[in-house]
Design a protein around this motif. Structure first.
Motif, PDB file in Angstrom:
ATOM      1  N   GLU A   1      -4.726   4.356  -2.650  1.00 17.15           N
ATOM      2  CA  GLU A   1      -3.454   4.566  -1.950  1.00 17.15           C
ATOM      3  C   GLU A   1      -2.251   4.075  -2.744  1.00 17.15           C
ATOM      4  OE1 GLU A   1      -3.454   3.669   2.384  1.00 17.15           O
ATOM      5  OE2 GLU A   1      -5.458   2.872   1.975  1.00 17.15           O
ATOM      6  N   ALA A   2      -2.491   3.252  -3.737  1.00 20.13           N
ATOM      7  CA  ALA A   2      -1.397   2.704  -4.543  1.00 20.13           C
ATOM      8  C   ALA A   2      -1.571   3.145  -5.989  1.00 20.13           C
ATOM      9  CB  ALA A   2      -1.374   1.185  -4.465  1.00 20.13           C
ATOM     10  N   LEU A  52      -2.771  -7.486  -1.850  1.00 16.63           N
ATOM     11  CA  LEU A  52      -2.455  -6.294  -1.061  1.00 16.63           C
ATOM     12  C   LEU A  52      -2.353  -5.075  -1.974  1.00 16.63           C
ATOM     13  CD1 LEU A  52       0.244  -6.198   1.756  1.00 16.63           C
ATOM     14  CD2 LEU A  52      -0.140  -4.264   0.246  1.00 16.63           C
ATOM     15  N   THR A  75       7.747   1.860  -0.965  1.00 16.76           N
ATOM     16  CA  THR A  75       6.371   2.313  -0.720  1.00 16.76           C
ATOM     17  C   THR A  75       6.135   3.704  -1.284  1.00 16.76           C
ATOM     18  OG1 THR A  75       7.041   3.049   1.510  1.00 16.76           O
ATOM     19  CG2 THR A  75       6.023   0.884   1.325  1.00 16.76           C
ATOM     20  N   GLY A  87      -4.783  -1.744  -2.195  1.00 18.84           N
ATOM     21  CA  GLY A  87      -4.243  -0.390  -2.130  1.00 18.84           C
ATOM     22  C   GLY A  87      -4.710   0.447  -3.309  1.00 18.84           C
ATOM     23  N   PHE A 143      -2.098   1.060   3.078  1.00 16.53           N
ATOM     24  CA  PHE A 143      -1.353   0.270   2.107  1.00 16.53           C
ATOM     25  C   PHE A 143       0.141   0.305   2.411  1.00 16.53           C
ATOM     26  CE2 PHE A 143       1.192   0.612  -1.848  1.00 16.53           C
ATOM     27  CZ  PHE A 143       1.134  -0.714  -2.231  1.00 16.53           C
TER      28      PHE A 143
END
Length: 203
Positions: free
Chosen positions: A144-145, A135, A190, A139, A83
């Protein structure tokens, strides 16, 4: 001087390509249907069969700009697996496009808000944000997000990246190169969107 001949459809592409070059090199102020028709050695009447007026040309130019930008974003993101990697790659691609084509980017965002903007332009202009939301959602699904409204997270990401792009094109980074500025902002962005940031963002 005799006019050049074009197969059906080729003249429209040639007019768009010439309009792209004119805006890229000198800005939108110098763009007119008559001038690009003259550059291509065709009549104004021939160009008018493809674009009824300057605004129609700008609309088509904006569609082309979004198509190229969206393709660059997708290609860059697809080359990464994580991600964070995909988000950074897409952000760098956006900033690179903005720095390389500031006049085109201006046409894109101005034309999309014009009262006569085409449905095709509206669709093209929303594709990038839709891709960014997807996206973020991917993620989140992969763990991952961070949790939160994916559309709002995507908007935050876009605002940060677009801000760097505008500062870069307006030469307001006090000597910092666009790549370095993008790396710094995207790194911060990020990190904030990782799952380690435990406070969810909600609307």
């Amino acid at each position: 001087m005799p006019e050049r001949s074009y197969h059906h459809g080729n003249l429209r592409s040639a007019l768009l390509e010439r309009a792209w070059d004119v805006v890229d090199s000198g800005g939108v102020e110098g763009l007119s249907l008559r001038s690009i028709a003259r550059d291509l050695e065709v009549s104004h009447g021939a160009s008018a069969r493809h674009f009824r007026d300057r605004q129609a040309l700008l609309d088509a130019l904006a569609v082309e700009g979004f198509a190229r930008l969206n393709a660059a974003l997708e290609e860059s993101a697809d080359a990464e697996e994580t991600f964070a990697g995909r988000l950074e790659a897409a952000g760098q691609a956006y900033i690179s496009f903005a720095v390389a084509h500031p006049g085109i980017l201006g046409v894109m965002y101005t034309a999309k808000h014009h009262p006569e903007a085409s449905a095709e332009l509206a669709e093209a202009s929303h594709a990038g944000m839709s891709g960014l939301i997807a996206l973020v959602e991917a993620g989140q699904a992969a763990g991952e997000a961070r949790e939160g409204d994916a559309a709002q997270l995507a908007l935050i990401a876009f605002a940060a990246v677009h801000g760097v792009a505008m500062l870069s094109t307006d030469d307001l980074l006090d000597g910092v190169g666009p790549e370095d500025a993008a790396r710094a902002v995207l790194g911060f962005l990020t990190e904030g969107l990782r799952t380690s940031s435990t406070t969810p963002i909600t609307g």
